[in-house]
Write a protein that holds these residues in place. Structure first.
Motif, short mmCIF file in Angstrom:
data_model
loop_
_atom_site.label_atom_id
_atom_site.label_comp_id
_atom_site.label_asym_id
_atom_site.label_seq_id
_atom_site.Cartn_x
_atom_site.Cartn_y
_atom_site.Cartn_z
N ARG A 27 0.83 -1.20 0.00
CA ARG A 27 0.00 0.00 0.00
C ARG A 27 0.86 1.26 0.00
NH1 ARG A 27 -5.44 -0.74 1.37
NH2 ARG A 27 -5.90 -2.86 2.02
N ILE A 28 0.38 2.27 -0.68
CA ILE A 28 1.06 3.57 -0.68
C ILE A 28 0.70 4.29 0.61
CG2 ILE A 28 1.25 5.82 -1.80
CD1 ILE A 28 0.63 4.35 -4.45
N LEU A 29 1.71 4.67 1.38
CA LEU A 29 1.50 5.37 2.64
C LEU A 29 1.58 6.88 2.46
CD1 LEU A 29 3.78 3.22 4.97
CD2 LEU A 29 1.33 2.96 4.54
N ALA A 30 2.47 7.32 1.57
CA ALA A 30 2.67 8.76 1.39
C ALA A 30 3.33 9.01 0.04
CB ALA A 30 3.54 9.33 2.49
N CYS A 31 3.05 10.20 -0.48
CA CYS A 31 3.65 10.64 -1.73
C CYS A 31 3.89 12.13 -1.60
CB CYS A 31 2.71 10.35 -2.89
SG CYS A 31 3.34 10.91 -4.47
N GLY A 32 5.08 12.59 -1.96
CA GLY A 32 5.35 14.02 -1.85
C GLY A 32 6.83 14.30 -1.97
N ALA A 33 7.22 15.43 -1.44
CA ALA A 33 8.63 15.82 -1.45
C ALA A 33 9.42 14.91 -0.52
CB ALA A 33 8.77 17.28 -1.03
N PHE A 34 10.63 14.52 -0.95
CA PHE A 34 11.43 13.59 -0.16
C PHE A 34 11.70 14.05 1.27
CE2 PHE A 34 15.50 12.02 1.41
CZ PHE A 34 15.20 10.67 1.51
N PRO A 35 12.05 15.32 1.50
CA PRO A 35 12.32 15.71 2.90
C PRO A 35 11.13 15.45 3.84
CG PRO A 35 13.16 17.37 1.41
CD PRO A 35 12.35 16.42 0.57
N GLN A 36 9.93 15.72 3.39
CA GLN A 36 8.76 15.52 4.24
C GLN A 36 8.41 14.04 4.40
OE1 GLN A 36 8.76 17.96 1.78
NE2 GLN A 36 9.00 19.65 3.21
N VAL A 37 8.42 13.29 3.30
CA VAL A 37 8.09 11.87 3.38
C VAL A 37 9.16 11.12 4.17
CG1 VAL A 37 7.68 9.76 2.04
CG2 VAL A 37 6.75 11.95 1.23
N GLY A 38 10.42 11.45 3.93
CA GLY A 38 11.50 10.81 4.67
C GLY A 38 11.44 11.09 6.16
N ALA A 39 11.10 12.33 6.52
CA ALA A 39 10.98 12.68 7.94
C ALA A 39 9.81 11.96 8.61
CB ALA A 39 10.81 14.19 8.10
N ALA A 40 8.75 11.72 7.86
CA ALA A 40 7.58 11.03 8.41
C ALA A 40 7.81 9.53 8.58
CB ALA A 40 6.37 11.27 7.52
N HIS A 41 8.81 8.98 7.88
CA HIS A 41 9.12 7.55 7.93
C HIS A 41 10.62 7.36 8.12
CE1 HIS A 41 5.02 6.69 6.59
NE2 HIS A 41 5.18 7.72 5.77
N PRO A 42 11.15 7.75 9.28
CA PRO A 42 12.61 7.75 9.48
C PRO A 42 13.27 6.37 9.46
CG PRO A 42 11.48 8.19 11.55
CD PRO A 42 10.43 8.20 10.47
N ASP A 43 12.52 5.30 9.71
CA ASP A 43 13.10 3.97 9.74
C ASP A 43 12.97 3.23 8.41
OD1 ASP A 43 13.82 4.30 12.42
OD2 ASP A 43 11.86 3.61 13.11
N ALA A 44 12.47 3.90 7.39
CA ALA A 44 12.23 3.26 6.10
C ALA A 44 13.53 2.95 5.37
CB ALA A 44 11.36 4.16 5.22
N THR A 45 13.48 1.93 4.55
CA THR A 45 14.57 1.61 3.63
C THR A 45 14.42 2.53 2.43
OG1 THR A 45 14.58 -0.70 4.32
CG2 THR A 45 15.57 -0.19 2.17
N ILE A 46 15.50 3.18 2.01
CA ILE A 46 15.46 4.12 0.90
C ILE A 46 16.00 3.47 -0.36
CG2 ILE A 46 16.20 6.39 0.04
CD1 ILE A 46 14.55 6.58 2.61
N VAL A 47 15.22 3.52 -1.42
CA VAL A 47 15.66 3.08 -2.74
C VAL A 47 15.83 4.34 -3.58
CG1 VAL A 47 15.08 1.76 -4.82
CG2 VAL A 47 14.43 0.89 -2.57
N ASP A 48 17.07 4.67 -3.92
CA ASP A 48 17.35 5.90 -4.65
C ASP A 48 17.25 5.62 -6.14
OD1 ASP A 48 18.20 8.32 -5.66
OD2 ASP A 48 19.90 8.50 -4.28
N ALA A 49 16.17 6.10 -6.76
CA ALA A 49 15.95 5.89 -8.19
C ALA A 49 16.10 7.18 -8.98
CB ALA A 49 14.56 5.28 -8.41
N ARG A 50 16.72 8.19 -8.37
CA ARG A 50 16.95 9.43 -9.09
C ARG A 50 17.86 9.17 -10.29
NH1 ARG A 50 19.20 13.04 -4.40
NH2 ARG A 50 20.05 10.99 -3.91
N GLY A 51 17.50 9.73 -11.41
CA GLY A 51 18.29 9.56 -12.63
C GLY A 51 18.09 8.23 -13.32
N ALA A 52 17.20 7.41 -12.82
CA ALA A 52 16.96 6.09 -13.44
C ALA A 52 16.07 6.20 -14.66
CB ALA A 52 16.33 5.15 -12.43
#
Length: 66
Positions: A41-66
């Motif tokens: 399920r999608i929990l959040a969508c938005g700017a990375f700083p806000q979404v990342g702050a709301a889910h600090p323990d999340a695993t990050i998949v960096d797909a920038r430039g992909a």
């Protein structure tokens, strides 16, 4: 487990075909965006700083430039 995909994110949070809505406001683009996902399920969508702050323990998949 929550995963955040970091990438350019474009989505339509509002109906672009709604006659009462302004079509230009229907599309949102986050150049440094994030999509937080857990349990299929999608929990959040938005700017990375806000979404990342709301889910600090999340695993990050960096797909920038992909």
């Amino acid at each position: 487990m929550t995963t955040i995909v970091r990438a350019c994110v474009m989505h339509t949070p509002r109906d672009p075909f709604d006659a009462d809505a302004v079509a230009a406001d229907a599309l949102e683009c986050f150049e440094d965006g994030a999509l937080a996902i857990a349990g299929g399920r999608i929990l959040a969508c938005g700017a990375f700083p806000q979404v990342g702050a709301a889910h600090p323990d999340a695993t990050i998949v960096d797909a920038r430039g992909a």
